[in-house]
Scaffold this motif. Structure first.
Motif, PDB file in Angstrom:
ATOM      1  N   THR A 151      43.453  17.686-166.260  1.00 40.68           N
ATOM      2  CA  THR A 151      44.034  17.078-167.397  1.00 40.68           C
ATOM      3  C   THR A 151      43.953  15.475-167.229  1.00 40.68           C
ATOM      4  O   THR A 151      43.534  14.611-168.249  1.00 40.68           O
ATOM      5  CB  THR A 151      45.663  17.154-167.230  1.00 40.68           C
ATOM      6  N   GLN A 152      43.967  14.846-166.094  1.00 45.10           N
ATOM      7  CA  GLN A 152      43.723  13.420-165.948  1.00 45.10           C
ATOM      8  C   GLN A 152      42.219  13.010-166.231  1.00 45.10           C
ATOM      9  O   GLN A 152      42.000  12.048-167.103  1.00 45.10           O
ATOM     10  CB  GLN A 152      43.747  12.922-164.440  1.00 45.10           C
ATOM     11  N   LEU A 153      41.245  13.871-165.850  1.00 44.16           N
ATOM     12  CA  LEU A 153      39.758  13.438-166.268  1.00 44.16           C
ATOM     13  C   LEU A 153      39.668  13.668-167.699  1.00 44.16           C
ATOM     14  O   LEU A 153      38.930  13.055-168.328  1.00 44.16           O
ATOM     15  CB  LEU A 153      38.949  14.721-165.617  1.00 44.16           C
ATOM     16  N   GLN A 154      40.242  14.815-168.513  1.00 43.72           N
ATOM     17  CA  GLN A 154      40.200  14.979-169.784  1.00 43.72           C
ATOM     18  C   GLN A 154      40.814  13.807-170.431  1.00 43.72           C
ATOM     19  O   GLN A 154      40.234  13.600-171.661  1.00 43.72           O
ATOM     20  CB  GLN A 154      40.842  16.164-170.297  1.00 43.72           C
ATOM     21  N   SER A 155      41.807  13.035-170.072  1.00 43.85           N
ATOM     22  CA  SER A 155      42.392  12.216-170.690  1.00 43.85           C
ATOM     23  C   SER A 155      41.632  11.066-171.112  1.00 43.85           C
ATOM     24  O   SER A 155      41.760  10.112-172.085  1.00 43.85           O
ATOM     25  CB  SER A 155      43.734  11.868-170.068  1.00 43.85           C
ATOM     26  N   ILE A 156      40.728  10.786-170.121  1.00 42.11           N
ATOM     27  CA  ILE A 156      39.842   9.704-170.166  1.00 42.11           C
ATOM     28  C   ILE A 156      38.508  10.074-170.935  1.00 42.11           C
ATOM     29  O   ILE A 156      38.160   9.452-171.829  1.00 42.11           O
ATOM     30  CB  ILE A 156      39.433   9.179-168.741  1.00 42.11           C
ATOM     31  N   SER A 157      38.052  11.210-171.016  1.00 42.43           N
ATOM     32  CA  SER A 157      36.964  11.599-171.602  1.00 42.43           C
ATOM     33  C   SER A 157      37.325  11.549-173.054  1.00 42.43           C
ATOM     34  O   SER A 157      36.430  11.357-173.811  1.00 42.43           O
ATOM     35  CB  SER A 157      36.297  13.006-170.954  1.00 42.43           C
ATOM     36  N   LEU A 158      38.301  12.186-173.521  1.00 48.34           N
ATOM     37  CA  LEU A 158      38.762  12.459-174.737  1.00 48.34           C
ATOM     38  C   LEU A 158      38.883  11.131-175.561  1.00 48.34           C
ATOM     39  O   LEU A 158      38.702  11.027-176.794  1.00 48.34           O
ATOM     40  CB  LEU A 158      40.103  13.051-174.919  1.00 48.34           C
ATOM     41  N   LYS A 159      38.998  10.045-174.708  1.00 46.10           N
ATOM     42  CA  LYS A 159      39.083   8.955-175.605  1.00 46.10           C
ATOM     43  C   LYS A 159      37.635   8.211-176.281  1.00 46.10           C
ATOM     44  O   LYS A 159      37.786   7.819-177.322  1.00 46.10           O
ATOM     45  CB  LYS A 159      39.526   7.541-174.552  1.00 46.10           C
ATOM     46  N   ARG A 160      36.632   9.089-176.012  1.00 46.43           N
ATOM     47  CA  ARG A 160      35.280   8.918-176.673  1.00 46.43           C
ATOM     48  C   ARG A 160      35.355   9.568-178.000  1.00 46.43           C
ATOM     49  O   ARG A 160      35.141   8.920-178.840  1.00 46.43           O
ATOM     50  CB  ARG A 160      34.320   9.727-175.932  1.00 46.43           C
ATOM     51  N   VAL A 161      36.199  10.698-178.063  1.00 44.54           N
ATOM     52  CA  VAL A 161      36.390  11.377-179.477  1.00 44.54           C
ATOM     53  C   VAL A 161      37.576  10.373-179.971  1.00 44.54           C
ATOM     54  O   VAL A 161      37.318  10.355-181.548  1.00 44.54           O
ATOM     55  CB  VAL A 161      36.957  12.715-179.432  1.00 44.54           C
TER      56      VAL A 161
END
Length: 710
Positions: free
Chosen positions: A635-645
């Motif tokens: 969830t922590q990793l996704q929270s950063i990657s999703l900022k691209r979207v």
């Protein structure tokens, strides 16, 4: 390294050189075609063993060969391979060299050496050196005994997992030779020390070829029993009209390294000489995975921002060169033969094999169907495979009692399909392309779909789907006709959420009214970070003369011409994401000039998988890999990657300035190539689908729900 090894442990890939490319760089001369061993109940262990040999799983055999080489060198050094009792040239030379090293003698000419041997002081020194040799022999004995124990342990473990396999006799021969060495060193045998290393590679090759011959005989007998006659019509994809598909990279065994088969030139030709081949593409992806394996071990204890930063650097180093080499053009020429490429990302999926059978069985033109499967499995070598979160009951308050348990290694759907006599020819024809990913290197569907898109080989149409499907008769012909019926064809995308099915259901016939992706909502879940989720709307248009437009693309099923891959290339910079890919795909496709349509009839069915099924999830694996069990770290990793979207769509709290203030600008790496298109603007898309980013609200899309836009 606990928890971070690949599913084949450190056997997942061969050791890489400093530049990250496999150290096996030479193209073997006169190399025989690599053959597939048989299924798990029929010498199936060979597949796993060969996979280990093709990757770093052959390390223990290599260690055995190295040990033998070391034994020989030490035997020569001690004079054991060229000596008679009482002093031979090998012992004399060794003793003399050691005396020189210790300062015990001065340099002598050849004649003086013979005189010196007759002198008593040297005899005494020889006795002293004999003691040294005895100590060395003792150490060698320990190494030999340990090697035998290790080999026997490996054989027992493989046989327990997979049953008998062709490697057993080879390993027994190796242990026999080690036993002979042990006997000579212990004085139980004389003058029987082997002078040459045991040729394990040749023995293994012979064993595999014998197993393959037996397998082909069984298949032929089975075909005869079933009355199957091979179709004389085969794919005309030879080196003349599809040179990029040569050399053929076999879908089995797992973890076969393309560079080992064809040499590193396969990579340099693809990246630097404008000579792309499927084998070269696979070699590039394997090289990335090889380095990702080490990356995960090195970053086990790091925080999420560090992991994301360094992962983006890894992608930039190993995958971006491929992206840049073929930017804004197709990797391969598009064939106008009506062929279909089906992209499948399979995460530990027990239905992959059956999905492939159903797809080919029900296709109108199975000879024109090609599959690129990314098989993300737990192979169970040096790693204990685990279930997902299973519900075992309820407590006294009615709450579910859950448990994660050990389980057997995953079935390989590619193997199930290719070993079926009815479908073997499609694997032999090159219609099945497989990239194997250890479960520990899996980081979500977005990455798997990026990999799968790279297995496209010039087919006319591109179909993306999940790996647990059923197909209606002639689904391939009907989808192609439906796409052509759309007003915007050839820039038309068909997409829908297919109906569900259960494994006990009768054969799927299709024909029900298709769903329409006409609604969305901003997620209220903190885990999903308020990303936009799409959903279905009203049903209409089932009896319309042509397909009508919808608002969104479903990642689990869409069908388009292959030019889609050039206009909307899959993004390699979205790791550890489960949500967000659908709104990103929809926005990018529409702004690049592609219109989205709902097929009027359903032609495939999808197995929807609620959590109560207890199937493994990739975020559970992420927790184990980073030593933090549970979904929290993913969830922590996704929270950063999703900022691209979120930046792409225009979230108020995700701007360049906010990303810079958080030191997260890395998420915009190469964004210009994977963001909105230039045919239409992002603002026009938001108006088109009635999304208010200021209020974070999704409005009613009348034209979509009422089938008003053709």
């Amino acid at each position: 390294e606990s928890g971070t090894k690949g599913n084949t442990g450190d056997f997942a890939f061969p050791k890489s050189s400093s530049n990250g490319v496999s150290s096996s760089t030479k193209t073997p001369r006169n190399k025989k075609k690599r053959l597939r061993p048989v299924n798990p109940n029929n010498d199936g262990g060979a597949k796993i063993i060969i996979a280990l040999l093709a990757g770093a799983g052959g390390a223990f055999l290599l260690a055995l060969l190295l040990l033998m080489s070391r034994l020989e060198s030490q035997e020569f050094e001690n004079g054991l391979l060229n000596s008679n009792v009482g002093g031979a040239q090998g012992v004399d030379d060794t003793l003399y060299e050691e005396q020189q090293e210790m300062g015990g003698v001065l340099p002598l000419i050849k004649g003086q050496r013979q005189q010196l041997q007759q002198q008593q002081p040297i005899v005494q020194q020889m006795k002293s050196q004999k003691q040294v040799a005895t100590e060395r022999i003792s150490k060698l004995l320990e190494k030999i005994k340990m090697s035998k124990l290790i080999n026997e342990s490996k054989m027992d473990k493989f046989n327990k997992l997979f049953g008998a396999n062709p490697l057993d006799p080879v390993m027994k021969d190796a242990n026999k030779e080690l036993g002979r060495m042990q006997g000579v060193l212990e004085g139980k045998q004389k003058n029987e020390m082997p002078i040459k290393k045991l040729d394990l590679q040749q023995k293994l090759t012979d064993a595999i070829e014998k197993g393959e011959e037996e397998k082909m005989k069984r298949k032929a007998a089975r075909k005869k029993e079933l009355g199957i006659v091979d179709d004389a019509t085969t794919n005309d994809l030879n080196a003349e009209n599809a040179p990029h598909l040569q050399p053929h990279f076999p879908p089995l065994p797992p973890h076969t390294m393309s560079v080992d088969l064809f040499g590193e030139k396969i990579i340099t030709d693809t990246l630097s000489h404008n000579k792309p081949t499927m084998a070269g593409i696979i070699a590039i992806l394997q090289r990335f995975l090889q380095n990702l394996h080490q990356f995960l071990k090195d970053h086990r204890d790091d925080k999420a921002p560090t992991v994301i930063n360094d992962y983006f650097a890894l992608v930039t180093k190993y995958l971006v060169p491929l992206e840049e080499a073929y930017r804004d053009k197709p990797l391969f020429p598009i064939r106008e033969d009506g062929s279909i490429f089906m992209s499948l990302g399979a995460y530990r999926d027990h239905l992959l094999g059956e999905t492939l059978r159903q797809a080919f069985k029900n296709a109108a033109s199975p000879d024109k169907l090609f599959v690129g499967a990314v098989v993300q499995n737990c192979f169970g070598i040096d790693v204990t495979c685990r279930t997902g979160v299973e519900v075992k009951g309820t407590d006294k308050n009615g709450r579910p009692i859950t448990k994660i348990s050990d389980r057997e290694p995953d079935v390989n759907g590619i193997e199930q399909f290719c070993d079926d006599p009815e479908y073997t020819k499609y694997c032999d024809n090159g219609q099945i392309r497989a990239l194997y990913v250890n479960e520990t290197e899996s980081n979500g569907p977005t990455t798997a779909r990026y990999f799968a898109s790279k297995l496209w080989g010039g087919e006319t149409y591109f179909l993306q789907a999940d790996a647990h499907l059923r197909f209606a008769p002639e689904w391939d012909r009907l989808y192609a006709e439906e796409a052509k019926a759309a007003k915007s064809y050839p820039k038309a995308v068909l997409s829908a959420y297919p109906p569900g099915f259960s494994e006990e259901d009768p054969p799927y016939k299709g024909g029900t009214v298709g769903t329409r992706l006409c609604t969305c909502q901003f997620s209220t879940s903190d885990v999903e970070h308020h990303i936009i989720r799409i959903n279905t709307g009203d049903t209409c248009g089932a009896h319309a003369e042509a397909p009508t437009q919808i608002a969104y693309i479903a990642a689990g099923f869409f069908f388009a011409r292959a030019e889609f891959l050039t206009d909307v290339p899959f993004d390699p910079f979205l790791p550890w994401c489960f949500m967000g890919e659908e709104i990103a795909l929809s926005l990018r496709a529409w702004t690049n000039g592609w219109d989205i349509y709902a097929p009027r009839k359903n032609l495939i069915a999808h197995q929807y998988r609620p959590g109560r099924m207890g199937l493994p999830k990739f975020w559970e694996n992420t927790g184990r890999v980073f030593g933090r069990p549970g979904p929290g770290f993913n969830t922590q990793l996704q929270s950063i990657s999703l900022k691209r979207v979120k930046y792409m769509v225009g979230y108020k709290d995700t701007t360049k300035e906010s990303l810079e203030s958080l030191d997260q600008s890395v998420v915009l790496t190469d964004f210009e190539h994977y963001g909105p298109g230039e045919t239409r603007t992002m603002a026009e898309f938001l108006e088109h689908v009635n999304i208010d980013m200021e209020k974070e609200q999704c409005g009613n899309i009348k034209w979509c729900n009422k089938c008003l836009l053709d």
